[in-house]
Design a protein around this motif. Structure first.
Motif: not given
Length: 454
Positions: A202-213
Motif C-alpha cells: 500500500n505504501a508503494l502504491g502511494f508512491a505511484v499516486e504521488a508520482r514517485r514511482l
C-alpha cells in the motif's frame, strides 16, 4: 489528465517584453498547452532538445505538468524515510488506533532495510524505539524527542535510499526478508509477514499516486508468501463442562475473580471479544427473569496505548469490528448466562457510565488484571496435563469455544456468523473446529450408524 504519448513541440520564438528580449518554448501534451520562457534562445533550444529526446525515446508525458514522467519522478524523488512519514500522515486520520500501531510496525521494520550504508548505524533496539515510537507516530511529531532518539532519526534521514531506488527488485527483496524476521532474529509468523507485506504494498502504491514511482515494484519480485495459519487450534477449545469449571474457578480467585466471572461468561456464552465485553453496559442488556436474554452490542474499547489514540486515553473508541460504525449486533444468551448477568448487576451495580465491569477505581478492565485471574483459575480447574497444553490458554479461547459449540450444535452457519460478528467465509475457515472430546462423540455416532446396517 494523465500520461500520454501525444506530444507536439514547436520551434522556439523570440519575444520582446518591456524592452527585453526573451525566448519562448511552446509545446502541447494531449490537449493541454505548455510554455516556458528563457533569457536566451540557446537555453530555450537546449530545453527543446531535451523534450524532443524524451519524445524520440518513447517516454510518456504528464499532461498536467507537461513534463516527461521520468523527469517528473526525478523532481518528486524523496528519501524512503520522508515517503514513509508522508504515508503515515496520509493514513493516520482515518485509521483506528490499533491500525496505526500496525502501520508504524511495518514502516519501522522496512526502513532499516532501506539504507545506503550501515556505517554508524544505531543498534536494532535504538532504531526500533526511534522509528516505531517517534518517527511513525503522528501524535509525537509536535514533541521534542530525547537526544538519543533525535540522533538516531537524523542518521536514518541522512542514509535512507531515495524512493526511486525501490524500482530495483533486489532492494524490494531486502525488505521482504526483513519482514520474515522478528526483532530477536527468530522467524516471524506467516500472518505477521502477510500483514507487513500488505502495508508495504500500500505504501508503494502511494508512491505511484504521488508520482514517485512509475509502478508498484512489489509485483516484480518472485516471492512465495507463506500460508498463514488462520484456523483455530482444536486443542485450545474447551467443552461446556470444562468451561463451567473454569468460570467457577475464576469466582474462587478472591473479590476480583468474583467480579470477573460474568466478564469471562460474556466471552463463552455470547461469543464476545474481550474489547466488547469491557464496554458492555446495562443499556446493552435485555435480561428477563426467566428464559433467554439478549445482548445488543454496539461498540468496543480495545486497549492500544495513550500515544496512539486521538483522545490520549489508553483505550480506543471503536464500533464493532469489521462493521459500520453504528451497527448493532444482537446476540441471544442462554438462561444460565442471563441469570449470571442479573446476579452480577444485583451484586455490583454499574460504573457511572453504565459499564458492568470495572476496576476498583471505576476504570476500564485491563488485560493484565483479568489475565492474572484467568491464569490462576486455569491452573486450578484443569489437570496438570491440560494445564501444560494450549487448552484455554488465553481468555480469547473462550470465544473460540463458544462459536465452535454453536457450530457443533447444528446452528445455521449464517446465524452463527451473525452472532459472532464474522462473515460466513471467515467463520467456516477459522472457527469450524471440534470441541475437546467431540472426536469421540463423532466416532460413537459412526459406530451407531454402522451397527444399524450390520
Amino acid at each position: 489528465m494523465g500520461k500520454t504519448y501525444d506530444v507536439r513541440i514547436w520551434a522556439v520564438r523570440q519575444r520582446k517584453d518591456r524592452g527585453q528580449s526573451s525566448a519562448e518554448l511552446r509545446w502541447r501534451v494531449g490537449n493541454t498547452p505548455h510554455s516556458q520562457t528563457f533569457s536566451t534562445k540557446t537555453l530555450a533550444d537546449g530545453r527543446r532538445a531535451e523534450l524532443l529526446t524524451a519524445v524520440n525515446n518513447g517516454e510518456p508525458f504528464d499532461e498536467a505538468t507537461g513534463l516527461p514522467l521520468r523527469e517528473l519522478r526525478e523532481r518528486n524523488d524523496v528519501s524512503w524515510y520522508r515517503h514513509a512519514r508522508d504515508y503515515i500522515e496520509m493514513k493516520w486520520p482515518t485509521s483506528p488506533a490499533k491500525t496505526r500501531t500496525t502501520l508504524a510496525d511495518a514502516m519501522a521494520t522496512a526502513t532499516p532495510a532501506l539504507v545506503s550504508t550501515r556505517r554508524g548505524m544505531p543498534d536494532t533496539m535504538e532504531l526500533r524505539h526511534a522509528l516505531y515510537g517517534w518517527a511513525f507516530n503522528c501524535n509525537r511529531w509536535t514533541e521534542e524527542p530525547p537526544a538519543a532518539v533525535a540522533r538516531t532519526l537524523a542518521w536514518v534521514e541522512r542514509n535512507t535510499l531515495p524512493v526511486s531506488a525501490l524500482d530495483d527488485p533486489l532492494v524490494i527483496r531486502k525488505v521482504l526478508t526483513a519482514f520474515t524476521l522478528r526483532l530477536d532474529g527468530a522467524k516471524a509468523a506467516p500472518s505477521t509477514f502477510k500483514r507487513k507485506r500488505a502495508i508495504f504494498h500500500n505504501a508503494l502504491g502511494f508512491a505511484v499516486e504521488a508520482r514517485r514511482l512509475p509502478h508498484n515494484p512489489l509485483t516484480q519480485v518472485q516471492w512465495a508468501v507463506p500460508p498463514a495459519v488462520d484456523e483455530v487450534d482444536p486443542g485450545c477449545v474447551v467443552n461446556p463442562r470444562q468451561a463451567r469449571a473454569l468460570l467457577e474457578a475464576v469466582a474462587e480467585q478472591g473479590a476480583r475473580g468474583q467480579h470477573l466471572k460474568a466478564f469471562f461468561g460474556c466471552l463463552y456464552h455470547a461469543g464476545m471479544r474481550p474489547a466488547e465485553a469491557v464496554w458492555l453496559r446495562r443499556e446493552n442488556c435485555d435480561l428477563p427473569l426467566s428464559g433467554w436474554g439478549t445482548l445488543h452490542l454496539d461498540g468496543s474499547r480495545p486497549r492500544v496505548g495513550r500515544g496512539w489514540t486521538d483522545s490520549g486515553a489508553p483505550h480506543d473508541t471503536r464500533g464493532l469490528k469489521w462493521r459500520p460504525e453504528k451497527e448493532i449486533r444482537h446476540v441471544p444468551i442462554p438462561p444460565e448466562f442471563t441469570a449470571m448477568l442479573r446476579e452480577h448487576l444485583d451484586t455490583y451495580g454499574t460504573a457511572s457510565d453504565g459499564r458492568l465491569f470495572r476496576t476498583l477505581r471505576g476504570g476500564i478492565v485491563q488485560e493484565s488484571g483479568y489475565g492474572e485471574v484467568w491464569a490462576r483459575a486455569r491452573k486450578q480447574a484443569l489437570t496438570p496435563q491440560q494445564y501444560a497444553s494450549p487448552l484455554a490458554a488465553r481468555p480469547y479461547d473462550l470465544r473460540h469455544a463458544c462459536v465452535s459449540l454453536w457450530l457443533n450444535s447444528g446452528v445455521d452457519p449464517v446465524e452463527v456468523a451473525r452472532r459472532a460478528g464474522h462473515s460466513v467465509a471467515v467463520l467456516l475457515k477459522v472457527y469450524a473446529k471440534c470441541l475437546d472430546g467431540a472426536t469421540a462423540m463423532a466416532n460413537a455416532r459412526i459406530d451407531e450408524a454402522l451397527s444399524r446396517w450390520s
